[in-house]
Design a protein around this motif. Structure first.
Motif, PDB file in Angstrom:
ATOM      1  N   VAL A   1       0.189   5.025   8.109  1.00 56.18           N
ATOM      2  CA  VAL A   1       0.451   5.204   6.685  1.00 56.18           C
ATOM      3  C   VAL A   1       1.058   6.578   6.426  1.00 56.18           C
ATOM      4  N   ALA A   2       0.555   7.603   7.121  1.00 53.33           N
ATOM      5  CA  ALA A   2       1.086   8.952   6.951  1.00 53.33           C
ATOM      6  C   ALA A   2       2.564   9.020   7.339  1.00 53.33           C
ATOM      7  N   ALA A   3       2.973   8.218   8.311  1.00 51.99           N
ATOM      8  CA  ALA A   3       4.381   8.204   8.713  1.00 51.99           C
ATOM      9  C   ALA A   3       5.269   7.752   7.562  1.00 51.99           C
ATOM     10  N   TYR A   4       4.769   6.818   6.758  1.00 51.53           N
ATOM     11  CA  TYR A   4       5.517   6.385   5.582  1.00 51.53           C
ATOM     12  C   TYR A   4       5.435   7.420   4.466  1.00 51.53           C
ATOM     13  N   GLU A   5       4.238   7.956   4.261  1.00 54.80           N
ATOM     14  CA  GLU A   5       4.045   8.928   3.184  1.00 54.80           C
ATOM     15  C   GLU A   5       4.952  10.143   3.341  1.00 54.80           C
ATOM     16  N   THR A   6       5.154  10.565   4.589  1.00 54.36           N
ATOM     17  CA  THR A   6       5.951  11.767   4.836  1.00 54.36           C
ATOM     18  C   THR A   6       7.437  11.464   4.989  1.00 54.36           C
ATOM     19  N   GLY A   7       7.807  10.185   4.914  1.00 57.11           N
ATOM     20  CA  GLY A   7       9.216   9.809   4.976  1.00 57.11           C
ATOM     21  C   GLY A   7       9.769   9.624   6.368  1.00 57.11           C
ATOM     22  N   LEU A   8       8.926   9.730   7.409  1.00 61.67           N
ATOM     23  CA  LEU A   8       9.412   9.518   8.773  1.00 61.67           C
ATOM     24  C   LEU A   8       9.808   8.065   8.995  1.00 61.67           C
ATOM     25  N   VAL A   9       9.126   7.159   8.298  1.00 65.23           N
ATOM     26  CA  VAL A   9       9.457   5.737   8.349  1.00 65.23           C
ATOM     27  C   VAL A   9       9.651   5.271   6.920  1.00 65.23           C
ATOM     28  N   ARG A  10      10.691   4.500   6.678  1.00 62.40           N
ATOM     29  CA  ARG A  10      10.993   4.035   5.338  1.00 62.40           C
ATOM     30  C   ARG A  10      10.439   2.635   5.112  1.00 62.40           C
ATOM     31  N   VAL A  11      10.002   2.376   3.895  1.00 65.04           N
ATOM     32  CA  VAL A  11       9.545   1.042   3.538  1.00 65.04           C
ATOM     33  C   VAL A  11      10.678   0.053   3.761  1.00 65.04           C
TER      34      VAL A  11
ATOM     35  N   VAL B   1       0.839  -1.203   0.000  1.00 64.19           N
ATOM     36  CA  VAL B   1       0.000   0.000   0.000  1.00 64.19           C
ATOM     37  C   VAL B   1       0.868   1.245   0.000  1.00 64.19           C
ATOM     38  N   ILE B   2       1.845   1.256   0.890  1.00 58.16           N
ATOM     39  CA  ILE B   2       2.670   2.447   1.074  1.00 58.16           C
ATOM     40  C   ILE B   2       3.581   2.691  -0.125  1.00 58.16           C
ATOM     41  N   GLU B   3       4.146   1.636  -0.690  1.00 57.72           N
ATOM     42  CA  GLU B   3       5.004   1.807  -1.861  1.00 57.72           C
ATOM     43  C   GLU B   3       4.227   2.478  -2.992  1.00 57.72           C
ATOM     44  N   ARG B   4       2.983   2.066  -3.153  1.00 64.64           N
ATOM     45  CA  ARG B   4       2.173   2.647  -4.211  1.00 64.64           C
ATOM     46  C   ARG B   4       1.766   4.073  -3.875  1.00 64.64           C
ATOM     47  N   ARG B   5       1.428   4.318  -2.631  1.00 65.11           N
ATOM     48  CA  ARG B   5       1.014   5.669  -2.233  1.00 65.11           C
ATOM     49  C   ARG B   5       2.186   6.639  -2.298  1.00 65.11           C
ATOM     50  N   THR B   6       3.330   6.212  -1.798  1.00 58.32           N
ATOM     51  CA  THR B   6       4.467   7.133  -1.780  1.00 58.32           C
ATOM     52  C   THR B   6       4.947   7.439  -3.193  1.00 58.32           C
ATOM     53  N   ALA B   7       4.749   6.502  -4.123  1.00 59.59           N
ATOM     54  CA  ALA B   7       5.124   6.754  -5.508  1.00 59.59           C
ATOM     55  C   ALA B   7       4.259   7.849  -6.117  1.00 59.59           C
ATOM     56  N   GLN B   8       3.034   7.997  -5.577  1.00 57.68           N
ATOM     57  CA  GLN B   8       2.109   8.997  -6.096  1.00 57.68           C
ATOM     58  C   GLN B   8       2.113  10.277  -5.256  1.00 57.68           C
TER      59      GLN B   8
ATOM     60  N   ARG C   1       6.181  14.686  15.739  1.00 63.44           N
ATOM     61  CA  ARG C   1       6.813  13.918  14.662  1.00 63.44           C
ATOM     62  C   ARG C   1       7.383  12.609  15.201  1.00 63.44           C
ATOM     63  N   ASP C   2       7.976  12.684  16.386  1.00 63.01           N
ATOM     64  CA  ASP C   2       8.500  11.466  17.013  1.00 63.01           C
ATOM     65  C   ASP C   2       7.377  10.452  17.235  1.00 63.01           C
ATOM     66  N   VAL C   3       6.248  10.939  17.722  1.00 59.05           N
ATOM     67  CA  VAL C   3       5.109  10.062  17.990  1.00 59.05           C
ATOM     68  C   VAL C   3       4.576   9.474  16.687  1.00 59.05           C
ATOM     69  N   LEU C   4       4.480  10.292  15.642  1.00 62.88           N
ATOM     70  CA  LEU C   4       4.002   9.797  14.350  1.00 62.88           C
ATOM     71  C   LEU C   4       4.916   8.704  13.810  1.00 62.88           C
ATOM     72  N   ALA C   5       6.225   8.906  13.939  1.00 62.92           N
ATOM     73  CA  ALA C   5       7.177   7.891  13.470  1.00 62.92           C
ATOM     74  C   ALA C   5       6.988   6.570  14.214  1.00 62.92           C
ATOM     75  N   LEU C   6       6.760   6.648  15.509  1.00 64.87           N
ATOM     76  CA  LEU C   6       6.574   5.430  16.298  1.00 64.87           C
ATOM     77  C   LEU C   6       5.238   4.767  15.983  1.00 64.87           C
ATOM     78  N   LEU C   7       4.223   5.555  15.683  1.00 67.97           N
ATOM     79  CA  LEU C   7       2.960   4.978  15.220  1.00 67.97           C
ATOM     80  C   LEU C   7       3.182   4.204  13.923  1.00 67.97           C
ATOM     81  N   GLY C   8       4.029   4.759  13.064  1.00 67.05           N
ATOM     82  CA  GLY C   8       4.341   4.093  11.807  1.00 67.05           C
ATOM     83  C   GLY C   8       5.046   2.773  12.000  1.00 67.05           C
ATOM     84  N   ARG C   9       5.716   2.634  13.119  1.00 62.05           N
ATOM     85  CA  ARG C   9       6.401   1.380  13.431  1.00 62.05           C
ATOM     86  C   ARG C   9       5.534   0.438  14.253  1.00 62.05           C
ATOM     87  N   GLY C  10       4.270   0.814  14.423  1.00 59.22           N
ATOM     88  CA  GLY C  10       3.323  -0.077  15.091  1.00 59.22           C
ATOM     89  C   GLY C  10       3.363  -0.071  16.598  1.00 59.22           C
TER      90      GLY C  10
END
Length: 223
Positions: free
Chosen positions: A207-217, A135-142, A160-169
């Motif tokens: 998902v937003a954490a990945y979209e914004t680059g805080l967490v990498r695929v 999902v994220i690979e496709r979204r971040t490409a767009q 931002r720290d909290v968002l990044a950790l949310l992205g890591r589950g």
């Protein structure tokens, strides 16, 4: 003693719903309260049974799982986990936008299935790495970089720290431990992140954490 989580299983294939029911029925803290074969049946069952978690297939007759999920969210009929076999990535996008609380592969083993229900039932996001990365690979490409930057600019450094950790589950308790703050503070930060980024829940935040680059695929979500 805590009441068992009530589970509704929605799938037009009886072997699938029957198999999932059998797996979950042996768990003391989970109670399968019903099954349904399409979205309309699911809505009727949920209104009567008030499940905590619904396992929702996507491709079904009468009403598909995406529309049913949207209706579940609108009516406050509990949290929905989408069942997927990766047949259609666009279904995953639509389900996320409809308010699904997570995604689960249909070939998940018994322990994964039970733990997924517990995770979502207790208010956490369920982002199976195999599903989320696609999902994220496709979204971040767009995703346009300026838009991503603008979204991050609305957050404080701690948010931002909290968002990044949310992205890591991470759960609220785990975020509190990593940031050396109280859980009440974490809840405030999570609420602020959701509000500022106009997100419905923790799944969209992850998902937003990945979209914004805080967490990498490809980053490990559990470590």
């Amino acid at each position: 003693m805590t009441e068992p989580l009530k589970v509704l299983i929605v799938d037009d294939q009886k072997m699938v719903s029957g198999g999932f029911s059998l797996i979950l029925s042996v768990e003391d803290d989970l109670d399968v309260v019903g099954t349904a074969a399409d979205g309309e049946q699911a809505l009727a069952a949920a209104r009567e049974l008030r499940p905590d978690v619904t396992l929702m297939d996507v491709q079904m007759p009468v009403m598909d799982g995406i529309e049913a999920t949207r209706r579940f969210v609108e009516e406050g009929l509990g949290r929905v986990v989408i069942l997927t076999t990766f047949d259609r990535d666009d279904y995953l996008f639509s389900a996320l936008d409809a308010g699904a609380s997570g995604f689960l592969l249909k070939n998940a083993d018994a322990d994964e299935l039970a733990e997924a229900v517990r995770t979502v039932g207790h208010g956490h996001a369920l982002l199976a790495p195999e599903v989320t990365r696609r999902v994220i690979e496709r979204r971040t490409a767009q995703q346009a970089a300026p838009e991503a930057d603008a979204r991050l600019a609305a957050l404080t450094p701690r948010e931002r720290d909290v968002l990044a950790l949310l992205g890591r589950g991470r759960s609220n308790a785990e975020i509190a431990d990593e940031l050396f703050v109280g859980e009440a503070t974490v809840k405030t930060h999570v609420s602020n992140v959701l509000m500022k980024l106009d997100l419905r829940d923790r799944v969209q935040a992850a998902v937003a954490a990945y979209e914004t680059g805080l967490v990498r695929v490809g980053e490990q979500s559990g470590t």
